[in-house]
Design an enzyme around this catalytic site. Structure first.
Site: not given
Length: 544
Positions: A405, A448
């Protein structure tokens, strides 16, 4: 002087071949007509017959003991036939420096098949001259002659062993029409007037009597005692070209070609048309016979020269003259145009296939890949991981996963806008692509978040991969702002291995790695945390 069968007879005789060609029956089985037709024909006195002199020649052709002198004596009893045998032997088909001056020399030059052809053709044409009812005898024998010459020419071009037999079969392939016309009176005349071409005639005969004139002709030939190979060739003379051997194919192609030839003569129209019969026939013959198009057209042009003398020799009215060379040239031009059209169609088909292939590839790409980064999308990742998860369980292999992440990505979007955020995602995808291989698979999980997994590798290999990624991210510019400032980001990563817990499916593995990733985030971001035995290990801080 030799008294046995001369060498020419062994090479070209329809009755003394060393072995029958494949696919042709050589037994003595009598051909049987459908019952209704057999009752009409049977011993009908109107059936076509052969002169006694010709019947004697036929009998000699079937006799293994016959010699050259026997054939000569039989033919010389008929002065008119003798003249025709000599004429054919000295024709353009059999041109020698020294002309044949005796009947024996002519027979030696022609061979048994050609000699038999002249005898049969001359005898039949003479006998049937005034007997036809609904049949146009002039057209019938013109078609037969063109068919015979064409069969012979094709057989010679293809270097087949018995061009004389091809001539005979071309001449006799429709003799069944003579029998039907003689015995069925007005019924056959009505049938003839109801059809436009030979193929339609055969179909109508089948419908009316259960067979066509090819079988009737073979039955008649057998009744006359003609050689078995001729009987078989007549019976097979109307089969499709792709169902017969090459020798028979010459005969079967010659009939329709002769019909197209006569159609061109009757039309008396030299202008090229889209439905030119010779063009249609040439389109079919070139690939089926394996003869070059130019060679075939040249052969057919040569027929115009041989038709008149051969027709005179066979006592057949010569087919009407027409500009065969010009017509065949126009046919060649049409064939060329047809080939160009086919080539263009083929090119268009190839282009369409390529377009469809590219479209299919694009659809496949859209289904399995993320449109922004070009990496595998979440659905494909989950399916792929599930497959490897099952294989690892079944085979006892290792499997590990890294959940990634990007840190502070929301703030980056808020500060610089989504366009720059997209550039960062694409830059990071390029970095990941450098690490992907057959042993390292991965893609964009969403937003993301990204996933890497290693089939056949444990947590240690996954940790090394995560560390390598952290190091490269620390030195890699993923995007540049409008004021030319370099954008670098860090990532929090969670690592899990299949042996870390009793995972039920791939989704459990992803959730475990996701939990480890959040431990890394809570510990300050830019770290790697490993999931182990249901308890996340302390995160490892980036060493760079």
């Amino acid at each position: 002087m030799e008294t046995g069968m001369p060498p020419f007879a062994e090479q070209d005789s329809a009755t003394h071949s060393a072995a029958p060609p494949a696919g042709h029956s050589q037994d003595d089985t009598l051909l049987v007509l459908p019952d209704a037709l057999a009752k009409v024909l049977g011993d009908n006195r109107a059936l076509p017959s052969l002169p006694a002199s010709v019947m004697q020649i036929v009998a000699l052709a079937e006799s293994p003991d016959a010699n050259l002198q026997d054939f000569t004596a039989a033919i010389e009893r008929d002065p008119a036939l003798t003249l025709r045998i000599l004429g054919l032997a000295n024709s353009v088909f059999h041109a020698y420096d020294t002309p044949a001056e005796t009947c024996q020399e002519a027979i030696t030059r022609l061979g048994i098949d050609a000699t038999l052809s002249v005898a049969l053709g001359f005898g039949l044409a003479s006998q049937q001259q005034f007997r036809a009812r609904g049949l146009d005898l002039s057209y019938f024998w013109q078609r037969a002659l063109i068919s015979a010459l064409t069969s012979y020419t094709l057989a010679r071009q293809l270097a087949l062993p018995s061009p004389g037999r091809a001539f005979t079969l071309g001449l006799l392939q429709d003799i069944g029409m003579l029998a039907l016309d003689a015995c069925l009176r007005r019924g056959y005349a009505a049938l003839l007037s109801s059809v436009d071409d030979h193929a339609a005639l055969s179909a109508a005969e089948h419908k009316a009597w259960g067979c066509d004139h090819a079988l009737v002709g073979a039955w008649l030939a057998q009744r006359w005692g003609l050689p078995k190979q001729l009987v078989s060739g007549i019976a097979n003379s109307h089969l499709p070209l792709d169902q017969v051997l090459i020798g028979q194919r010459c005969v079967n192609a010659a009939g329709p070609l002769a019909e197209a030839w006569l159609d061109c003569s009757a039309a008396d129209n030299h202008a090229a048309t889209d439905d030119m019969p010779l063009t249609d026939m040439l389109r079919e013959l070139v690939p089926t016979l394996g003869i070059d198009e130019d060679a075939l057209i040249e052969l057919l042009c040569g027929l115009q020269e041989t038709l008149p003398p051969t027709a005179e020799l066979m006592h057949i009215s010569c087919p009407p003259e027409f500009d065969a060379t010009r017509t065949l040239l126009e046919a060649k031009q049409q064939l060329h145009a047809h080939h160009l059209k086919l080539s263009q169609q083929l090119l268009n088909q190839r282009l369409e296939i390529e377009r469809l292939r590219l479209r299919q590839a694009d659809l496949t790409q859209r289904v399995s890949h993320d449109p922004l980064t070009g990496l595998f999308n979440r659905a494909h990742l989950e399916a792929l991981l599930e497959q490897h998860f099952r294989e690892a369980l079944d085979q006892g292999n290792e499997l590990s996963l890294v959940f990634i992440d990007l840190d502070y990505f929301k703030q980056l979007n808020d500060q610089h806008g989504h366009r720059l955020g997209d550039e960062v995602l694409k830059g990071f995808a390029g970095l990941l692509r450098e690490l992907l291989s057959h042993d390292i698979l991965g893609g964009r999980y969403g937003g993301e978040e990204f996933v890497l997994f290693l089939p056949g590798a444990g947590a240690e290999a996954a940790m090394r991969l995560a560390e390598t990624l952290q190091q490269r991210m620390a030195s890699r510019t993923l995007a540049v702002t409008v004021d030319h400032n370099a954008i670098r980001v860090s990532a929090s990563m969670g690592v899990v291995s299949l042996v870390d817990s009793d995972f039920v499916n791939a989704e459990d593995l992803i959730q475990a790695a996701d939990q480890a990733m959040y431990i890394a985030k809570r510990a300050g971001r830019g770290r790697i945390a490993r999931y182990c035995d249901g308890v996340e290990e302390e995160p490892q801080q980036d060493s760079v």
